[in-house]
Design a protein around this motif. Sequence first.
Motif, PDB file in Angstrom:
ATOM      1  N   ASP A 162       0.828  -1.220   0.000  1.00  0.00           N
ATOM      2  CA  ASP A 162       0.000   0.000   0.000  1.00  0.00           C
ATOM      3  C   ASP A 162       0.857   1.263   0.000  1.00  0.00           C
ATOM      4  O   ASP A 162       0.580   2.243   0.711  1.00  0.00           O
ATOM      5  CB  ASP A 162      -0.939   0.007   1.211  1.00  0.00           C
ATOM      6  CG  ASP A 162      -1.934  -1.136   1.175  1.00  0.00           C
ATOM      7  OD1 ASP A 162      -2.344  -1.534   0.073  1.00  0.00           O
ATOM      8  OD2 ASP A 162      -2.285  -1.646   2.261  1.00  0.00           O
ATOM      9  N   GLY A 163       1.938   1.225  -0.784  1.00  0.00           N
ATOM     10  CA  GLY A 163       2.748   2.428  -0.981  1.00  0.00           C
ATOM     11  C   GLY A 163       3.783   2.708   0.078  1.00  0.00           C
ATOM     12  O   GLY A 163       4.407   3.782   0.042  1.00  0.00           O
ATOM     13  N   GLU A 164       4.012   1.781   1.010  1.00  0.00           N
ATOM     14  CA  GLU A 164       5.041   2.020   2.008  1.00  0.00           C
ATOM     15  C   GLU A 164       5.589   0.717   2.580  1.00  0.00           C
ATOM     16  O   GLU A 164       4.962  -0.341   2.465  1.00  0.00           O
ATOM     17  CB  GLU A 164       4.512   2.895   3.152  1.00  0.00           C
ATOM     18  CG  GLU A 164       3.411   2.264   3.961  1.00  0.00           C
ATOM     19  CD  GLU A 164       2.910   3.181   5.072  1.00  0.00           C
ATOM     20  OE1 GLU A 164       3.018   4.416   4.924  1.00  0.00           O
ATOM     21  OE2 GLU A 164       2.420   2.653   6.084  1.00  0.00           O
ATOM     22  N   ALA A 165       6.769   0.822   3.158  1.00  0.00           N
ATOM     23  CA  ALA A 165       7.404  -0.304   3.846  1.00  0.00           C
ATOM     24  C   ALA A 165       7.789   0.177   5.245  1.00  0.00           C
ATOM     25  O   ALA A 165       8.204   1.328   5.423  1.00  0.00           O
ATOM     26  CB  ALA A 165       8.643  -0.773   3.093  1.00  0.00           C
TER      27      ALA A 165
ATOM     28  N   ASP B 129      19.147  -6.278  -5.351  1.00  0.00           N
ATOM     29  CA  ASP B 129      20.512  -6.436  -5.850  1.00  0.00           C
ATOM     30  C   ASP B 129      21.553  -5.856  -4.909  1.00  0.00           C
ATOM     31  O   ASP B 129      22.742  -5.851  -5.228  1.00  0.00           O
ATOM     32  CB  ASP B 129      20.645  -5.767  -7.227  1.00  0.00           C
ATOM     33  CG  ASP B 129      19.730  -6.411  -8.266  1.00  0.00           C
ATOM     34  OD1 ASP B 129      19.587  -7.648  -8.227  1.00  0.00           O
ATOM     35  OD2 ASP B 129      19.148  -5.666  -9.090  1.00  0.00           O
ATOM     36  N   GLY B 130      21.102  -5.363  -3.755  1.00  0.00           N
ATOM     37  CA  GLY B 130      22.038  -4.793  -2.794  1.00  0.00           C
ATOM     38  C   GLY B 130      22.382  -3.345  -3.047  1.00  0.00           C
ATOM     39  O   GLY B 130      23.284  -2.796  -2.400  1.00  0.00           O
ATOM     40  N   ASN B 131      21.683  -2.711  -3.984  1.00  0.00           N
ATOM     41  CA  ASN B 131      21.929  -1.288  -4.266  1.00  0.00           C
ATOM     42  C   ASN B 131      21.159  -0.416  -3.284  1.00  0.00           C
ATOM     43  O   ASN B 131      20.000  -0.687  -2.978  1.00  0.00           O
ATOM     44  CB  ASN B 131      21.476  -0.944  -5.696  1.00  0.00           C
ATOM     45  CG  ASN B 131      22.189  -1.778  -6.736  1.00  0.00           C
ATOM     46  OD1 ASN B 131      23.401  -1.942  -6.692  1.00  0.00           O
ATOM     47  ND2 ASN B 131      21.429  -2.322  -7.682  1.00  0.00           N
ATOM     48  N   THR B 132      21.798   0.618  -2.784  1.00  0.00           N
ATOM     49  CA  THR B 132      21.141   1.548  -1.868  1.00  0.00           C
ATOM     50  C   THR B 132      20.221   2.470  -2.670  1.00  0.00           C
ATOM     51  O   THR B 132      20.686   3.226  -3.532  1.00  0.00           O
ATOM     52  CB  THR B 132      22.172   2.389  -1.094  1.00  0.00           C
ATOM     53  OG1 THR B 132      23.015   1.513  -0.341  1.00  0.00           O
ATOM     54  CG2 THR B 132      21.480   3.358  -0.142  1.00  0.00           C
ATOM     55  N   VAL B 133      18.928   2.398  -2.385  1.00  0.00           N
ATOM     56  CA  VAL B 133      17.963   3.212  -3.134  1.00  0.00           C
ATOM     57  C   VAL B 133      17.473   4.410  -2.317  1.00  0.00           C
ATOM     58  O   VAL B 133      16.874   5.332  -2.866  1.00  0.00           O
ATOM     59  CB  VAL B 133      16.756   2.363  -3.579  1.00  0.00           C
ATOM     60  CG1 VAL B 133      17.207   1.285  -4.565  1.00  0.00           C
ATOM     61  CG2 VAL B 133      16.053   1.727  -2.383  1.00  0.00           C
ATOM     62  N   PHE B 134      17.741   4.380  -1.007  1.00  0.00           N
ATOM     63  CA  PHE B 134      17.310   5.495  -0.162  1.00  0.00           C
ATOM     64  C   PHE B 134      18.163   5.534   1.106  1.00  0.00           C
ATOM     65  O   PHE B 134      18.531   4.488   1.646  1.00  0.00           O
ATOM     66  CB  PHE B 134      15.831   5.338   0.222  1.00  0.00           C
ATOM     67  CG  PHE B 134      15.303   6.454   1.074  1.00  0.00           C
ATOM     68  CD1 PHE B 134      14.932   7.666   0.517  1.00  0.00           C
ATOM     69  CD2 PHE B 134      15.200   6.309   2.456  1.00  0.00           C
ATOM     70  CE1 PHE B 134      14.456   8.716   1.316  1.00  0.00           C
ATOM     71  CE2 PHE B 134      14.723   7.332   3.253  1.00  0.00           C
ATOM     72  CZ  PHE B 134      14.350   8.547   2.677  1.00  0.00           C
ATOM     73  N   SER B 135      18.470   6.739   1.570  1.00  0.00           N
ATOM     74  CA  SER B 135      19.222   6.924   2.816  1.00  0.00           C
ATOM     75  C   SER B 135      18.738   8.184   3.516  1.00  0.00           C
ATOM     76  O   SER B 135      18.360   9.175   2.861  1.00  0.00           O
ATOM     77  CB  SER B 135      20.730   7.063   2.544  1.00  0.00           C
ATOM     78  OG  SER B 135      21.272   5.876   2.041  1.00  0.00           O
ATOM     79  N   GLU B 136      18.760   8.150   4.837  1.00  0.00           N
ATOM     80  CA  GLU B 136      18.504   9.338   5.631  1.00  0.00           C
ATOM     81  C   GLU B 136      19.033   9.114   7.040  1.00  0.00           C
ATOM     82  O   GLU B 136      19.300   7.983   7.444  1.00  0.00           O
ATOM     83  CB  GLU B 136      17.023   9.700   5.664  1.00  0.00           C
ATOM     84  CG  GLU B 136      16.140   8.822   6.504  1.00  0.00           C
ATOM     85  CD  GLU B 136      14.719   9.374   6.623  1.00  0.00           C
ATOM     86  OE1 GLU B 136      14.269  10.049   5.679  1.00  0.00           O
ATOM     87  OE2 GLU B 136      14.068   9.129   7.653  1.00  0.00           O
TER      88      GLU B 136
ATOM     89  N   GLY C 227       8.532   4.467  -0.215  1.00  0.00           N
ATOM     90  CA  GLY C 227       8.835   3.855  -1.502  1.00  0.00           C
ATOM     91  C   GLY C 227       9.427   4.802  -2.524  1.00  0.00           C
ATOM     92  O   GLY C 227       9.603   4.414  -3.689  1.00  0.00           O
ATOM     93  N   VAL C 228       9.750   6.016  -2.106  1.00  0.00           N
ATOM     94  CA  VAL C 228      10.365   6.982  -3.023  1.00  0.00           C
ATOM     95  C   VAL C 228      11.883   6.910  -2.855  1.00  0.00           C
ATOM     96  O   VAL C 228      12.399   7.042  -1.745  1.00  0.00           O
ATOM     97  CB  VAL C 228       9.867   8.416  -2.753  1.00  0.00           C
ATOM     98  CG1 VAL C 228      10.572   9.410  -3.673  1.00  0.00           C
ATOM     99  CG2 VAL C 228       8.361   8.493  -2.924  1.00  0.00           C
ATOM    100  N   THR C 229      12.599   6.709  -3.951  1.00  0.00           N
ATOM    101  CA  THR C 229      14.053   6.593  -3.895  1.00  0.00           C
ATOM    102  C   THR C 229      14.694   7.962  -3.705  1.00  0.00           C
ATOM    103  O   THR C 229      14.026   9.007  -3.806  1.00  0.00           O
ATOM    104  CB  THR C 229      14.594   5.963  -5.183  1.00  0.00           C
ATOM    105  OG1 THR C 229      14.378   6.869  -6.290  1.00  0.00           O
ATOM    106  CG2 THR C 229      13.890   4.636  -5.477  1.00  0.00           C
ATOM    107  N   SER C 230      15.981   7.946  -3.441  1.00  0.00           N
ATOM    108  CA  SER C 230      16.721   9.203  -3.259  1.00  0.00           C
ATOM    109  C   SER C 230      16.696  10.055  -4.527  1.00  0.00           C
ATOM    110  O   SER C 230      16.842  11.286  -4.472  1.00  0.00           O
ATOM    111  CB  SER C 230      18.176   8.911  -2.867  1.00  0.00           C
ATOM    112  OG  SER C 230      18.213   8.260  -1.609  1.00  0.00           O
ATOM    113  N   SER C 231      16.486   9.421  -5.692  1.00  0.00           N
ATOM    114  CA  SER C 231      16.417  10.153  -6.956  1.00  0.00           C
ATOM    115  C   SER C 231      15.007  10.619  -7.278  1.00  0.00           C
ATOM    116  O   SER C 231      14.774  11.242  -8.320  1.00  0.00           O
ATOM    117  CB  SER C 231      16.941   9.269  -8.100  1.00  0.00           C
ATOM    118  OG  SER C 231      16.134   8.107  -8.241  1.00  0.00           O
TER     119      SER C 231
END
Length: 228
Positions: free
Chosen positions: A113-116, A137-144, A159-163
């Motif tokens: 439902d749009g979140e983890a 794949d072990g890629n970092t998609v988000f950090s804070e 679910g929104v990535t850093s990009s």
Amino acid sequence: MTISTVNYYSDITSTTSTSTTSTTSDDDRTSIDSDEFLMLMVEQLQNQNPTDPTDTSEYISQMVDYASYETQSEISDQLSSITDTLASLMNSQGLGYLGQTVEAVGNTTSIQDGEAEWSYTLESEAESVTVNILDEDGNTVFSETGETDEGSHSFTWDGVTSSGEQLEDGGLYTIEVEAQDADGNDVSGYTTVIAEVTAVDTTSDEAVLGIGDSSVLLDDVLAVVAAQ
């Protein structure tokens, strides 16, 4: 040090088991019951050498030994049956979690439902905390940066990535928490996942709860989370 508690198990799939039943004839038997044993003993007594009879106490001893063995065998069979019943009951209890939101030890979950949602616990206060979300794949998609106080902290990702890309529901995403104290030493801790149970697999000895595309063991469930 990275705080991370692995929980991912194999995907839940439907399996069909086939059992084979074999029939043993009387000619193949390798044991006798108590009635047959007593009949053999009486027959032996009736046909023993009258000039050299068997000691009665020896017969009694044999009867006691056999009775003890038969009782132990029955108890063993009963304990085995009880164990199988309890295992089946424990597995079937997992069915009650369907549709419920649970918190379980682990680090990998899916977007629902749009979140983890996760939780991380620090065993002591940290000077700095960085929360990373990794894809399959072990890629970092988000950090804070995260909360640094000792104790438990919830973490919800939309679910929104850093990009800026909005990821769809599903997939496998893993939380990693990097925590250091004022001296640069690692802070210990552990992580949990919080998600809705969407499937239950009871085909193995341990029930596995499906949470989206990920899964957790029933034994790793810490709590059922009330709906907000």
